[in-house]
Structure formats: C-alpha cells, structure tokens
Design a protein around this motif. Structure first.
Motif, PDB file in Angstrom:
ATOM      1  N   PHE A 130       0.844  -1.191   0.000  1.00  0.00           N
ATOM      2  CA  PHE A 130       0.000   0.000   0.000  1.00  0.00           C
ATOM      3  C   PHE A 130       0.882   1.244   0.000  1.00  0.00           C
ATOM      4  O   PHE A 130       1.852   1.325   0.749  1.00  0.00           O
ATOM      5  CB  PHE A 130      -0.912   0.016   1.231  1.00  0.00           C
ATOM      6  CG  PHE A 130      -1.885  -1.123   1.278  1.00  0.00           C
ATOM      7  CD1 PHE A 130      -3.139  -1.002   0.700  1.00  0.00           C
ATOM      8  CD2 PHE A 130      -1.540  -2.323   1.885  1.00  0.00           C
ATOM      9  CE1 PHE A 130      -4.043  -2.063   0.734  1.00  0.00           C
ATOM     10  CE2 PHE A 130      -2.432  -3.389   1.923  1.00  0.00           C
ATOM     11  CZ  PHE A 130      -3.693  -3.255   1.343  1.00  0.00           C
TER      12      PHE A 130
ATOM     13  N   ARG B 236      -9.136  -3.166   2.735  1.00  0.00           N
ATOM     14  CA  ARG B 236      -9.186  -2.237   1.608  1.00  0.00           C
ATOM     15  C   ARG B 236      -8.564  -2.852   0.358  1.00  0.00           C
ATOM     16  O   ARG B 236      -7.624  -3.644   0.440  1.00  0.00           O
ATOM     17  CB  ARG B 236      -8.432  -0.947   1.938  1.00  0.00           C
ATOM     18  CG  ARG B 236      -9.002  -0.148   3.076  1.00  0.00           C
ATOM     19  CD  ARG B 236      -8.169   1.109   3.278  1.00  0.00           C
ATOM     20  NE  ARG B 236      -8.224   1.576   4.647  1.00  0.00           N
ATOM     21  CZ  ARG B 236      -7.339   2.393   5.191  1.00  0.00           C
ATOM     22  NH1 ARG B 236      -6.321   2.825   4.467  1.00  0.00           N
ATOM     23  NH2 ARG B 236      -7.459   2.778   6.445  1.00  0.00           N
ATOM     24  N   ARG B 237      -9.064  -2.448  -0.783  1.00  0.00           N
ATOM     25  CA  ARG B 237      -8.501  -2.902  -2.051  1.00  0.00           C
ATOM     26  C   ARG B 237      -7.209  -2.146  -2.334  1.00  0.00           C
ATOM     27  O   ARG B 237      -7.106  -0.944  -2.119  1.00  0.00           O
ATOM     28  CB  ARG B 237      -9.491  -2.669  -3.190  1.00  0.00           C
ATOM     29  CG  ARG B 237     -10.748  -3.504  -3.087  1.00  0.00           C
ATOM     30  CD  ARG B 237     -11.619  -3.303  -4.307  1.00  0.00           C
ATOM     31  NE  ARG B 237     -10.937  -3.710  -5.526  1.00  0.00           N
ATOM     32  CZ  ARG B 237     -11.470  -3.617  -6.748  1.00  0.00           C
ATOM     33  NH1 ARG B 237     -12.676  -3.102  -6.902  1.00  0.00           N
ATOM     34  NH2 ARG B 237     -10.809  -4.015  -7.804  1.00  0.00           N
ATOM     35  N   ARG B 238      -6.232  -2.877  -2.830  1.00  0.00           N
ATOM     36  CA  ARG B 238      -4.972  -2.236  -3.198  1.00  0.00           C
ATOM     37  C   ARG B 238      -5.121  -1.471  -4.501  1.00  0.00           C
ATOM     38  O   ARG B 238      -5.819  -1.901  -5.406  1.00  0.00           O
ATOM     39  CB  ARG B 238      -3.874  -3.291  -3.353  1.00  0.00           C
ATOM     40  CG  ARG B 238      -3.368  -3.856  -2.049  1.00  0.00           C
ATOM     41  CD  ARG B 238      -2.487  -5.054  -2.299  1.00  0.00           C
ATOM     42  NE  ARG B 238      -3.287  -6.226  -2.659  1.00  0.00           N
ATOM     43  CZ  ARG B 238      -2.788  -7.335  -3.164  1.00  0.00           C
ATOM     44  NH1 ARG B 238      -1.509  -7.427  -3.406  1.00  0.00           N
ATOM     45  NH2 ARG B 238      -3.570  -8.356  -3.446  1.00  0.00           N
ATOM     46  N   GLU B 239      -4.436  -0.336  -4.585  1.00  0.00           N
ATOM     47  CA  GLU B 239      -4.404   0.444  -5.811  1.00  0.00           C
ATOM     48  C   GLU B 239      -3.058   0.227  -6.496  1.00  0.00           C
ATOM     49  O   GLU B 239      -2.074  -0.127  -5.844  1.00  0.00           O
ATOM     50  CB  GLU B 239      -4.606   1.930  -5.500  1.00  0.00           C
ATOM     51  CG  GLU B 239      -5.959   2.235  -4.880  1.00  0.00           C
ATOM     52  CD  GLU B 239      -6.127   3.714  -4.588  1.00  0.00           C
ATOM     53  OE1 GLU B 239      -5.142   4.461  -4.778  1.00  0.00           O
ATOM     54  OE2 GLU B 239      -7.226   4.109  -4.180  1.00  0.00           O
ATOM     55  N   PRO B 240      -3.001   0.427  -7.818  1.00  0.00           N
ATOM     56  CA  PRO B 240      -1.716   0.266  -8.519  1.00  0.00           C
ATOM     57  C   PRO B 240      -0.647   1.163  -7.895  1.00  0.00           C
ATOM     58  O   PRO B 240      -0.903   2.327  -7.580  1.00  0.00           O
ATOM     59  CB  PRO B 240      -2.045   0.698  -9.953  1.00  0.00           C
ATOM     60  CG  PRO B 240      -3.516   0.472 -10.090  1.00  0.00           C
ATOM     61  CD  PRO B 240      -4.102   0.761  -8.738  1.00  0.00           C
TER      62      PRO B 240
END
Length: 235
Positions: free
Chosen positions: A111, A216-220
C-alpha cells in the motif's frame, strides 16, 4: 446475538493471521532512508533512519536490520507500506522497485502513501497545516492538510511552488512540518513548526496495517512526481 471483537476469527492475509500481522514501512523519498516495523496491534516494534548518498545499496540491509531488531524475518511479513512521493526521483524509483520486488517474492500486499500525507500524519497537531519538502531547483513540495483528532484530510493536491508562493499559504497555517519549512517565510508567531523530516516509514506502515485490517482494495503502485524529472532522456 452478534459476536464481539474478541470472539471473531482473526483475518487472514496470504495465510497470515492479522491478529499478529507484521507490516514493514519504507521511505526513500528524501536524502534519508527510513524503515519501520509495525506489529499486529498497530504498535511500532522497531525503526531505523539514516542519511544516505544513495538508497540502492542500503535499502535491503536497512530493512533486514529493523527485522533483526524485532527478532523477525521477511517471511513473517503480512504487508508493506511504501512512501510514493513526491521527493527524490532516484530514491522513489529505488523504493518502488524494492516494494514491487518484495510483493512478487513474498506475495505481499503493498500500500502506498504520499510523502506529504506521511509528513502530516507524523505530527499530532490540530487544525489546518502544511507539509513541505525541499524540492531543490528553488522549489518546495507543499500540500495543505486538516487534522481533527485522528482524522487527517488533504485540502488540495500536492504542488511544486517557489518559496514565495508557498509563503502565501504559510500565513494561515496553524502548523507546518518538513525540511521545506526553513525555506519559506511568513509563519505567524503561533504556528507550530517542525523543520525536519521525521521517520515517514512509520505512518506508511501504520497506513498499510490499517488497510489490511479493514480489507481495503490495493491500488496500482506508482511514484508521485508532481513535476517532470530533473534528468530526461535525449531525443
């Protein structure tokens, strides 16, 4: 009857229980190399900071040093928090490539957190303030934040400004933090100032630990440069 927190089964991330999860934080955005290790209760277990000429030869050794301080190893990590900039272009590339390598080798969720947000979260002062980093080339990276209790929110995007332009924002700030503070004038007498860069790996690690805990979803993962690199390829 719903179960209380103590009765719930611990969350799993990559086969690791979050109740005892270890998360490593890494910051290579400035001339400082920062590493921090946060335990499964969100508590800081170990940290390290050193001024370096180049991050490339020191980053993995510093990470292992922090793990040894806590009596742990890389295989016990459940996640990684990385400071994504703005900051040193070379340092950012080293940090992000290291994070992506560990993500691949250890199947770790990673993250990112901006360097200016990490600065704002490193102090506990209330109200509207500024996070500032020396951007070189007679500029500072600056971003406004509002803190109310544990909540920190950005008041706008990160910018690269001249010290004179940044000073226009300084007049209304209740606090300011970062090595860009001495480059900017116009601070009011009541403004709280920390004219240095604290260990930014600590808020990055806490951010990643909270993200894991909350699912939470990981972002690029990508570097935040704000301005064009200092050195460009010919052509």
């Amino acid at each position: 009857m719903s179960e209380g927190p103590a009765a719930r089964a611990p969350l799993l991330v990559g086969g690791r229980h979050l109740s005892g999860a270890l998360v490593l934080g890494l910051d290579t955005c400035t001339r400082w190399l920062h590493v921090a290790l946060v335990g499964g209760d969100g508590r800081l277990l170990a940290s390290h900071g050193e001024e370096v000429r180049t991050h490339t030869t020191r980053v993995l050794a510093s990470m292992d040093r922090v793990l040894r301080q806590a009596g742990r190893d890389r295989g016990e990590l459940a996640g990684l928090g990385i400071v994504t900039g703005p900051g040193s272009f070379t340092g950012l590339r080293v940090g992000i490539s290291t994070a992506l390598g560990l993500q691949s080798a250890l199947a770790l969720p990673v993250f990112g957190m901006g360097s200016l947000e990490a600065l704002a979260r490193a102090v506990a002062w209330e109200g509207d303030g500024l996070a500032l980093l020396d951007a070189r080339r007679s500029e500072v990276y600056v971003q406004g934040f509002r803190r109310a209790g544990a909540a920190v929110s950005a008041l706008g995007p990160p910018l690269a400004l001249s010290p004179a332009d940044a000073a226009e924002r300084a007049a209304s700030a209740a606090w300011a933090v970062g090595d860009g503070v001495p480059l900017v004038g116009g601070w009011k007498a009541s403004c709280r100032l920390l004219a240095e860069v604290p260990n930014l790996a600590v808020p990055a690690a806490v951010h990643a630990w909270e993200a894991l805990l909350e699912g939470r979803r990981r972002e690029p993962l990508a570097p935040l440069y704000v301005r064009a690199p200092d050195v460009r390829s010919p052509g």
